[in-house]
Design a protein around this motif. Structure first.
Motif, PDB file in Angstrom:
ATOM      1  N   CYS A 282     -10.819  -1.624  -3.538  1.00 19.14           N
ATOM      2  CA  CYS A 282      -9.449  -0.209  -3.322  1.00 19.14           C
ATOM      3  C   CYS A 282      -9.797   1.417  -3.230  1.00 19.14           C
ATOM      4  O   CYS A 282     -10.160   1.631  -4.837  1.00 19.14           O
ATOM      5  CB  CYS A 282      -8.358  -0.854  -4.336  1.00 19.14           C
ATOM      6  SG  CYS A 282      -7.080   0.070  -4.299  1.00 19.14           S
TER       7      CYS A 282
ATOM      8  N   CYS B 131      -8.214   2.116  -6.826  1.00 21.02           N
ATOM      9  CA  CYS B 131      -8.132   1.399  -8.653  1.00 21.02           C
ATOM     10  C   CYS B 131      -9.688   0.099  -8.779  1.00 21.02           C
ATOM     11  O   CYS B 131      -9.598   0.605  -9.566  1.00 21.02           O
ATOM     12  CB  CYS B 131      -6.842   0.312  -8.720  1.00 21.02           C
ATOM     13  SG  CYS B 131      -6.809  -1.519  -7.979  1.00 21.02           S
TER      14      CYS B 131
ATOM     15  N   GLN C  99     -10.659  -1.953  -7.144  1.00 20.67           N
ATOM     16  CA  GLN C  99      -9.906  -4.179  -6.829  1.00 20.67           C
ATOM     17  C   GLN C  99     -11.128  -4.416  -5.881  1.00 20.67           C
ATOM     18  O   GLN C  99     -11.645  -4.077  -4.847  1.00 20.67           O
ATOM     19  CB  GLN C  99      -8.741  -4.236  -7.017  1.00 20.67           C
ATOM     20  CG  GLN C  99      -8.666  -5.219  -6.602  1.00 20.67           C
ATOM     21  CD  GLN C  99      -8.757  -6.428  -7.580  1.00 20.67           C
ATOM     22  OE1 GLN C  99      -8.409  -5.981  -8.903  1.00 20.67           O
ATOM     23  NE2 GLN C  99      -9.743  -7.181  -7.402  1.00 20.67           N
TER      24      GLN C  99
ATOM     25  N   CYS D 101      -3.938  -3.699  -1.440  1.00 19.11           N
ATOM     26  CA  CYS D 101      -4.275  -3.701  -2.762  1.00 19.11           C
ATOM     27  C   CYS D 101      -3.829  -4.832  -3.356  1.00 19.11           C
ATOM     28  O   CYS D 101      -2.316  -5.058  -3.757  1.00 19.11           O
ATOM     29  CB  CYS D 101      -4.913  -2.263  -3.740  1.00 19.11           C
ATOM     30  SG  CYS D 101      -5.616  -3.392  -4.719  1.00 19.11           S
TER      31      CYS D 101
ATOM     32  N   CYS E 125      -3.091  -3.106  -7.040  1.00 26.32           N
ATOM     33  CA  CYS E 125      -2.378  -1.664  -7.255  1.00 26.32           C
ATOM     34  C   CYS E 125      -0.928  -1.654  -6.166  1.00 26.32           C
ATOM     35  O   CYS E 125      -1.192  -0.858  -6.215  1.00 26.32           O
ATOM     36  CB  CYS E 125      -2.922  -0.567  -7.875  1.00 26.32           C
ATOM     37  SG  CYS E 125      -3.869   0.185  -6.160  1.00 26.32           S
TER      38      CYS E 125
ATOM     39  N   ASN F  40      -2.148  -0.579  -3.237  1.00 23.23           N
ATOM     40  CA  ASN F  40      -2.365   0.944  -2.475  1.00 23.23           C
ATOM     41  C   ASN F  40      -2.560   0.276  -0.869  1.00 23.23           C
ATOM     42  O   ASN F  40      -2.873  -1.303  -0.554  1.00 23.23           O
ATOM     43  CB  ASN F  40      -3.463   1.503  -3.068  1.00 23.23           C
ATOM     44  CG  ASN F  40      -4.159   2.346  -2.289  1.00 23.23           C
ATOM     45  OD1 ASN F  40      -3.184   3.068  -1.962  1.00 23.23           O
ATOM     46  ND2 ASN F  40      -5.345   2.438  -2.616  1.00 23.23           N
TER      47      ASN F  40
HETATM   48 ZN    ZN Z   1      -6.235  -0.674  -5.927  1.00 21.94          ZN
END
Ligand code: ZN
Length: 153
Positions: A122, A125, A127, A142, A145, A147
């Motif tokens: 991501c 963040c 991830q 995501c 978060c 996103n």
């Molecule tokens: Zn994220």
């Protein structure tokens, strides 16, 4: 009082051997072995390649100094009375070690799945995620978060 009891008495209230000390001990051993190899190479080159001999001699001193310093650090930690601080260092070390291990496990997994999955992170963040390959451009949400972003598969 036998030696075992004396040692036990002496070590009471001290940190003792922990994972970080073991690691420092092994690392110092590696440096000392490399130092010995450089020293042998320096002797080997001394007769016909002076420059190489000097380089290996310097390397020998540097590696030896690092190895010796690591060994001292290791022993200072073992005999330290500031147990709380040493335990904190050890915990931090174990955390970093876990991170390194996970990194390599992830790389291994990515290599195993390379034909079926594409791994990506991501952008917001970091991830780690994966998607099946050859689905073209996909929209990803995501799971950490929320996103939303586009990625190629
Ligand atoms: Zn994220």
């Amino acid at each position: 009082m036998n030696f075992r009891n004396k040692l036990y008495r002496f070590m009471q209230g001290r940190n003792g051997v922990d994972a970080l000390s073991k690691f420092l001990n092994r690392l110092s051993f590696v440096f000392l072995i490399l130092a010995i190899i450089c020293s042998i190479l320096a002797i080997g080159f001394a007769s016909h390649a002076m420059k190489a001999a000097v380089v290996f001699r310097i390397l020998y001193f540097v590696l030896y100094a690092i190895g010796f310093a690591l060994l001292i650090w290791c022993n200072i930690r073992i005999f330290s009375r500031n147990v709380a601080k040493r335990q904190k260092e050890n915990t931090r070390f174990l955390y970093q070690k876990q991170k390194v291990r996970r990194f390599f496990e992830n790389k291994k997994q990515e290599w195993k799945d390379r034909k079926t999955y594409r791994y990506f992170k991501c952008p917001k963040c970091g991830q780690r995620m994966r998607a099946p390959r050859s689905k073209g451009k996909i929209r990803v949400t995501c799971r950490n978060c929320a996103n939303v972003f586009l990625t190629k598969t």
